[in-house]
Design a protein around this motif. Sequence first.
Motif, mmCIF file in Angstrom:
data_model
loop_
_atom_site.group_PDB
_atom_site.id
_atom_site.type_symbol
_atom_site.label_atom_id
_atom_site.label_comp_id
_atom_site.label_asym_id
_atom_site.label_seq_id
_atom_site.Cartn_x
_atom_site.Cartn_y
_atom_site.Cartn_z
ATOM 1 N N ASP A 47 0.865 -1.173 0.000
ATOM 2 C CA ASP A 47 0.000 0.000 0.000
ATOM 3 C C ASP A 47 0.899 1.219 0.000
ATOM 4 O OD1 ASP A 47 -1.766 2.076 0.471
ATOM 5 O OD2 ASP A 47 -2.888 0.996 2.018
ATOM 6 N N VAL A 48 0.937 1.917 -1.118
ATOM 7 C CA VAL A 48 1.871 3.040 -1.265
ATOM 8 C C VAL A 48 1.182 4.391 -1.110
ATOM 9 C CG1 VAL A 48 3.541 1.742 -2.632
ATOM 10 C CG2 VAL A 48 1.705 2.957 -3.791
ATOM 11 N N LYS A 49 0.014 4.374 -0.474
ATOM 12 C CA LYS A 49 -0.704 5.625 -0.230
ATOM 13 C C LYS A 49 0.187 6.583 0.558
ATOM 14 C CE LYS A 49 -5.054 7.399 1.492
ATOM 15 N NZ LYS A 49 -6.364 7.024 2.050
ATOM 16 N N LEU A 56 9.376 8.098 -5.237
ATOM 17 C CA LEU A 56 9.006 7.589 -6.548
ATOM 18 C C LEU A 56 10.039 7.898 -7.616
ATOM 19 C CD1 LEU A 56 5.199 8.422 -6.668
ATOM 20 C CD2 LEU A 56 6.245 6.187 -6.381
ATOM 21 N N LEU A 82 0.574 -3.457 -6.114
ATOM 22 C CA LEU A 82 0.798 -2.113 -5.616
ATOM 23 C C LEU A 82 -0.563 -1.430 -5.592
ATOM 24 C CD1 LEU A 82 3.998 -1.130 -7.627
ATOM 25 C CD2 LEU A 82 3.860 -1.908 -5.272
ATOM 26 N N ASN A 84 -3.283 1.742 -4.040
ATOM 27 C CA ASN A 84 -3.368 3.152 -3.636
ATOM 28 C C ASN A 84 -2.187 3.964 -4.162
ATOM 29 O OD1 ASN A 84 -5.807 2.800 -2.159
ATOM 30 N ND2 ASN A 84 -4.618 1.861 -0.530
ATOM 31 N N THR A 85 -1.851 3.702 -5.414
ATOM 32 C CA THR A 85 -0.724 4.428 -6.008
ATOM 33 C C THR A 85 -1.114 5.874 -6.291
ATOM 34 O OG1 THR A 85 -1.366 3.702 -8.225
ATOM 35 C CG2 THR A 85 0.286 2.369 -7.074
ATOM 36 N N PHE A 89 2.224 7.895 -10.295
ATOM 37 C CA PHE A 89 2.900 6.607 -10.351
ATOM 38 C C PHE A 89 2.897 5.963 -11.736
ATOM 39 C CE2 PHE A 89 3.562 2.108 -9.868
ATOM 40 C CZ PHE A 89 4.661 2.075 -9.029
ATOM 41 N N PHE A 93 6.283 4.849 -13.509
ATOM 42 C CA PHE A 93 6.440 3.419 -13.778
ATOM 43 C C PHE A 93 6.664 3.173 -15.259
ATOM 44 C CE2 PHE A 93 5.071 -1.068 -14.004
ATOM 45 C CZ PHE A 93 5.914 -1.581 -13.028
ATOM 46 N N ILE A 110 -1.006 -3.056 -10.682
ATOM 47 C CA ILE A 110 -0.960 -1.723 -10.093
ATOM 48 C C ILE A 110 -2.364 -1.141 -10.076
ATOM 49 C CG2 ILE A 110 0.008 0.596 -10.320
ATOM 50 C CD1 ILE A 110 2.392 -0.812 -11.779
ATOM 51 N N TYR A 111 -2.755 -0.620 -8.907
ATOM 52 C CA TYR A 111 -4.102 -0.071 -8.715
ATOM 53 C C TYR A 111 -4.023 1.287 -8.024
ATOM 54 C CZ TYR A 111 -5.494 -4.882 -9.628
ATOM 55 O OH TYR A 111 -5.661 -6.113 -10.192
ATOM 56 N N SER A 112 -4.881 2.199 -8.442
ATOM 57 C CA SER A 112 -4.925 3.527 -7.825
ATOM 58 C C SER A 112 -5.770 3.518 -6.543
ATOM 59 C CB SER A 112 -5.477 4.563 -8.802
ATOM 60 O OG SER A 112 -6.782 4.204 -9.197
#
Length: 126
Positions: A47-49, A56, A82, A84-85, A89, A93, A110-112
Amino acid sequence: TNTVKSSHLTIDKWKQCAAHQLERAEDELREIAGPDNEFTGYISIADVKGLGLGALTRTGIVTALSNTAADNYPELVGKVYLINTPWIFPKIFALIKPLIDKDTLSKFEIYSSTPKDRFRELFDTK
């Protein structure tokens, strides 16, 4: 407490730390799986929130760590999610994608946001 700032670590030191952690993870996961079960790799959910732009843009470290895992421990990584980008991102990426091995890239999703439906598909929630 003895702390080391990330700015004091060289890329080689980051790679060395990653290799050490991956070796420990492999030993532990194979032990957990036991001799009668096939070990197919681990799943990592990051979780990269709130991850800052500074983190980054360290593409050299990201690429080096990714390549260390892909080159030396390809069987360990099953899938990396990944979640909560930040909005930037995908753009960053896209810049590092050409530097990452295709087999390694296929392991990333990858998901926002948090993909609850996807996780329900993957994990038995009973």
